[in-house]
Motif scaffolding. Structure first.
Motif, short mmCIF file in Angstrom:
data_model
loop_
_atom_site.label_atom_id
_atom_site.label_comp_id
_atom_site.label_asym_id
_atom_site.label_seq_id
_atom_site.Cartn_x
_atom_site.Cartn_y
_atom_site.Cartn_z
N ASN B 68 32.78 -24.41 -70.35
CA ASN B 68 34.33 -23.89 -70.87
C ASN B 68 35.12 -23.17 -69.69
O ASN B 68 35.99 -22.76 -69.95
CB ASN B 68 33.86 -22.95 -72.10
N GLU B 70 36.84 -22.55 -66.46
CA GLU B 70 37.99 -23.33 -65.77
C GLU B 70 37.73 -23.11 -64.17
O GLU B 70 36.96 -22.31 -63.80
CB GLU B 70 39.33 -22.97 -65.90
N GLN B 92 34.08 -29.69 -64.06
CA GLN B 92 33.49 -30.55 -65.14
C GLN B 92 33.48 -32.13 -64.60
O GLN B 92 32.70 -32.99 -65.09
CB GLN B 92 34.28 -30.39 -66.34
N VAL B 495 38.12 -29.45 -70.33
CA VAL B 495 38.58 -28.31 -69.57
C VAL B 495 39.30 -28.98 -68.31
O VAL B 495 40.47 -28.75 -68.08
CB VAL B 495 37.73 -27.25 -69.31
N GLN B 498 42.33 -31.01 -69.34
CA GLN B 498 43.74 -30.22 -69.51
C GLN B 498 44.28 -29.72 -68.20
O GLN B 498 45.49 -29.72 -68.19
CB GLN B 498 43.12 -29.23 -70.40
#
Lengths: 484, 509
Positions: B68, B70, B92, B495, B498
């Motif tokens: 989770n 960033e 990620q 993540v 996005q």
């Protein structure tokens, strides 16, 4: 300026490397005259020691600021010392190869180490020249020794042809150099670099001076085998005995590049806008032509000749890029390129088929199956020369690209990228023979000095020697900052 | 878990463990003279152990990774000469590709078990290749990235040229030179970016996060972005490969040994997509917007054209190679849709394609090992002799088609959803490609597996042996898990996706 005698006594301690080489050469002639060719082994060994000693002395007594010696004819400074060390290193390595090779071919003529030492002495003078006279003297001492070396196998037609061709063409370029120098002298009123620079900053010159500079650049381009003044290179490389070719491909390049850098950034620094186009054009033509010319070659030495032309193009790209990063990038490029180049020649020398030295690309067929280690080293060295990461040659390319882009010469960097791609094709052709082709006639491999040299050079292609790299960078930067 | 591994340079360990193994083999090889089967088997076993060990270490790193958070994690940084630094770190996106690589490598080694020619060199090259591939995804410094990115060409060149098929030398040259030209243009662009960032006073001008930040603050003007984007495109489009610079891929694939084909399709092709996601979109968002129509057009052409070409192939590997080109078309389409669905779909499609196309090449390898031909017409009726093989082949064929329930489906549908929001026609064109893919993949399967055995040579063909079972089981599991529960992967990559999508959207004209 000091009185002559005072000047001499002040100068001599700073000229230790040159004195060592000159002294060795003179004594060696006497020893050789007495013992004849029996002295070959010992003299070669001593010459290697003298060369290493000269390089060591140069570093040890490096001054903190440029010092003029011998009435201002020469200078001891950062770039000079850097170049001397590179020259001494590569000359010592190639002399080792030569001693080994000539012993094998029973051509142990005692003059060989002496002539090499004299050539190196000429190069030392070249890289520390501070006026047009010492520049010319250095160039000539180096060239005359080189003609003799090229024709070393005097009973061999190709070797004699190489020597003669080299001599005739090189004499023309020396003529150009003198011609250009006389223009420069005529339009600035001095042969001293600092006086020329001062005259230029006061507005001396005009077309005549530019003409002189272009002539000098052409001659220096010839000496460093930049296209379009490269025609002699493949023939001389092919005809000369292989260890001599290895020598030609290394030390004289450093000398020519350092001299070119000095000429561009000391006397002619004020005319950067004028000479930049010339140097950039030389760089572009060398990179492209050096790459295309090699595509159809089958002889390994001719191929390496074109490869050296292309690589000189990259060095010139650095020199064209202005004083901030340019000379540093070029010097570092050379210090990555030379070891790999020497390594390739060591490997070529290490292989024989039916007692003959390998000559053509096809002679390498099947090396990977017989000698995987040698194949691995060949791969590393050639990819380093081609500038493919993760090998050190890539860092050299990266640095000259950075310098060029920083100087606004993006087009030159793109030309370089295209040239490097074309060049990769022929390095790959060698490797295809090494890896893909089935073994042909039996291949003998030598051991001893040749193998040791090759291994050492292959190890040097790894930039993971992080600390060394950092030190090298600092050294080159400091040297350029001190000199120019 | 994360306390236990804190402070360990895990990424460096993962990256350089295979290289260390390669050095070990090289040193041991020096003591060998001539052929020695026992030694060769030892080398194979050692290589397998090293790759499995690398996978285990990457699992440990995965355990210490916060999905989770960033930005980059597991960071390491050592300053280096020339303004570069040895900086490693993964987000990620990179982590998922590292996992894919370490997961597939032991499988590749198992698939290479029958290699008999120059075994030690083969294994050394594979291990070096693994190091370079992992390094590409872990590098956090743009020059370091380039080191690994282009270095990968060397082992691949030799692998194709030595252990490949008939026209292997031609294929090796084509592969190398094609990719090199693109890469060198990118190098010039990288240099230009570093120079611009340095002149603007950025402290670590070659650091990827620093460059991204610099780009986000408008460091590269839209006019310059166009050129930089094109230079990067030259490299990544060839790597991807996108139509019309895809022609090296079928040649390289057909001539490469099975395991090298797997690596090529499964991992090396992903470097192009990774590059687009890591550099092109976040660093040159204006140019990416500008060129989106072009990329869309090329993607749709790639999907439709490559599918049609695949349909006409007579060679199994070539067919799968063209299907790879088509599937990479979905990836580029999804990436340049630039919204979260598109990017998520593209990442998913990359991972899934890595597993499915890798598995398909292994399937071809199985019959090639037995019959030494890849000609489709040679086979037929394999289901009668090799029922297990036929079942596994069917599963991966369905995955290739994008059947729901296999991992092929979520990626395709997401990229199309993403593209649909930008341009419905593009999505419609891509959907056409899905139909074509069913046509060629099912035809291949019908010709190879169904029918009666007409070729007498096939009478004695044997079904999978134990080694091949071990090779396929992990791939089958991965395909089904990713197909039935795609959220595991999608949640993990969201993540990153996005972040990239918002960087891209921020520059919308």
């Amino acid at each position: 300026m000091n009185a002559p005698l005072v000047d001499l006594t002040n100068s001599l301690p700073l000229a230790r490397p040159e004195l060592l080489l000159a002294g060795f050469a003179l004594i060696a002639v006497v020893i050789g005259a007495w013992f004849k060719d029996r002295a070959f082994g010992a003299l070669s060994f001593l010459a290697v020691l003298a060369l290493i000693g000269a390089g060591g002395l140069a570093i040890m007594f490096q001054p903190g600021a440029p010092v003029e010696i011998l009435q201002g004819a020469m200078v001891v400074d950062g770039v000079g010392v850097f170049a001397k060390v590179l020259i001494a290193f590569s000359a010592a390595a190639t002399l080792l190869l030569g001693a080994d090779h000539f012993k094998h071919t029973k051509e142990t003529r005692f003059e060989y180490p002496i002539v090499v030492t004299l050539a190196v002495l000429g190069m030392f003078v070249m890289v520390s020249a501070q006026d047009l006279i010492s520049l010319y003297v250095g160039v000539e001492l180096q060239s005359l020794s080189a003609y003799v070396l090229a024709a070393w196998r005097r009973d061999d037609a190709r070797s004699s042809e190489a020597g003669l061709k080299y001599f005739v063409l090189s004499a023309i370029s020396s003529g150009l150099l003198l011609f250009g120098s006389s223009f420069v002298y005529g339009f600035t009123g001095s042969v001293r670099f600092d006086a020329i620079a001062a005259a230029i900053s006061e507005g001396a010159g005009g077309v005549g001076l530019i003409f002189g500079i272009v002539m000098m650049l052409c001659a220096l381009g010839f000496k460093m085998s930049a296209a379009p003044f490269h025609m002699w290179t493949p023939d001389v490389y092919e005809g000369a005995p292989t260890p001599v070719t290895a020598f030609f491909a290394a030390a004289p390049k450093v000398a020519a590049v350092a001299l070119m850098a000095r000429v561009l950034y000391e006397p002619f620094a004020g005319l950067e806008d004028q000479w930049r186009q010339v140097v950039a054009a030389l760089a572009a033509i060398s990179m492209i032509w050096g790459s295309i010319g090699a595509l159809l070659q089958t002889n390994l030495k001719r191929l390496m000749a074109y490869s050296s032309i292309a690589n000189m193009g990259f060095v010139l790209m650095g020199l064209a890029s202005g004083v901030e990063n340019g000379p540093t990038a070029s010097l570092l490029y050379l210090s990555f390129y030379l070891p790999a180049n020497i390594g390739v020649f060591a490997l070529i020398l290490a292989m024989r088929r039916d007692g003959q030295s390998v000559e053509t690309v096809a002679d390498l067929a099947g090396l990977a199956q017989k000698r995987p280690w040698m194949a691995a080293m060949f791969t590393m060295l050639l990819f380093s020369i081609a500038g493919i990461p993760p090998f050190a040659g890539f860092i050299g390319k990266l640095l000259v690209f950075t310098a060029a882009v920083d100087a606004g010469l993006v087009w030159l960097a793109i030309v370089g990228a295209i040239g490097a791609t074309i060049a990769a094709a022929y390095y790959l052709r060698i490797l295809a023979s090494v890896w893909f082709a089935p073994p042909a006639a039996p291949l003998q491999t030598a051991s001893g000095m040749v193998a040791v040299t090759a291994t050492a050079m292959a190890v040097l292609t790894f930039p993971v020697l992080v600390i060394v790299l950092g030190m090298l960078q600092d050294w080159a930067e400091a040297a350029v900052r001190m000199s120019f | 878990m994360s306390e236990l591994i804190a402070g360990w340079p895990l990424l460096s360990v993962i990256t350089f463990m295979p290289a260390a193994g390669a050095l070990l083999i090289l040193l041991s090889r020096a003591s060998q003279r001539g052929d020695n089967p026992g030694y060769d088997n030892g080398v194979k076993l050692l290589t397998l152990l090293i790759t499995v060990g690398t996978f285990i270490v990457s699992l440990v790193a995965f355990g210490g990774f916060d999905q989770n958070a960033e930005g980059f994690q597991l960071q390491e940084s050592i300053p280096w000469a020339f303004g570069m630094s040895y900086a490693m770190g993964v987000d990620q996106l990179a982590m998922s590709l590292v996992m894919l690589t370490t997961f597939l490598m032991p499988i590749c080694i198992l698939a290479s078990w029958h290699i008999e020619k120059q075994v030690a060199s083969y294994m050394v090259l594979f291990l070096v290749l693994e190091t370079l591939m992992i390094g590409v995804f872990c590098a956090q410094d743009i020059v370091l990235f380039y080191f690994f990115f282009e270095g990968g060409l060397i082992p691949m060149f030799i692998l194709i040229g030595v252990w490949g098929g008939e026209r292997r030398v031609y294929a090796a040259f084509k592969f190398f030179l094609y990719t090199l030209l693109g890469s060198l243009l990118m190098l010039v662009a990288i240099v230009a970016m570093i120079v611009m960032a340095r002149n603007a006073g950025i402290e670590n001008p070659s650091n990827i996060p620093a460059l991204t930040e610099f780009a986000a603050s408008g460091g590269f003007s839209p006019g310059i972005q166009i050129w930089l984007w094109l230079a990067f495109f030259a490299s990544f489009a060839v790597k991807m490969p996108m139509w019309p610079v895809h022609t090296w891929l079928p040649d390289a694939h057909v001539e490469a040994p099975t395991a090298a084909s797997v690596v090529l399709a499964a991992i090396l092709l992903k470097m192009g997509g990774y590059g687009f996601l890591r550099f092109s979109l976040p660093m040159f968002p204006d140019a990416s917007h500008f060129f989106t129509p072009m990329v869309f057009a090329l993607s749709v052409i790639a999907i439709v054209y490559a599918s049609l070409v695949a349909f006409r192939q007579l060679d199994m590997k070539k067919l799968i190679a063209y299907s790879s080109v088509a599937h990479m078309g979905f990836v580029t389409m999804g990436i340049f849709a630039g919204n979260e669905q598109g990017i998520q779909g593209a990442i998913f499609q990359m991972l899934s394609h890595g597993i499915i196309s890798g598995a398909l090449f292994l399937c071809v390898g199985v019959v090639y090992d037995r019959m030494h031909t890849r000609e489709i017409a040679f086979y037929g009726g394999l289901v009668h002799r090799m029922p297990v093989y036929a079942a596994i082949f069917l599963l991966f064929t369905m995955g290739n088609v994008g059947l729901p329930g296999t991992s092929g489906f979520p990626g395709e549908i997401l990229t199309m959803v993403g593209a649909f929001q930008i341009n419905a026609w593009v999505a419609a064109g891509a959907a056409l490609g899905v139909i074509f893919s069913a046509a060629y993949a099912l035809t291949l399967y019908r010709k190879v597996a169904f029918g009666v055995i007409e070729n007498p040579k096939l009478d004695g063909i044997l079904d999978l042996d134990a080694r091949e079972w071990v090779t396929f089981v992990p791939l089958v599991i991965a395909t089904l898990v990713m197909g039935l529960a795609p959220s595991y992967v999608l949640d993990f990559t969201s993540v990153s996706a996005q972040a990239i999508a918002s960087a891209f959207a921020g520059a919308a004209p």
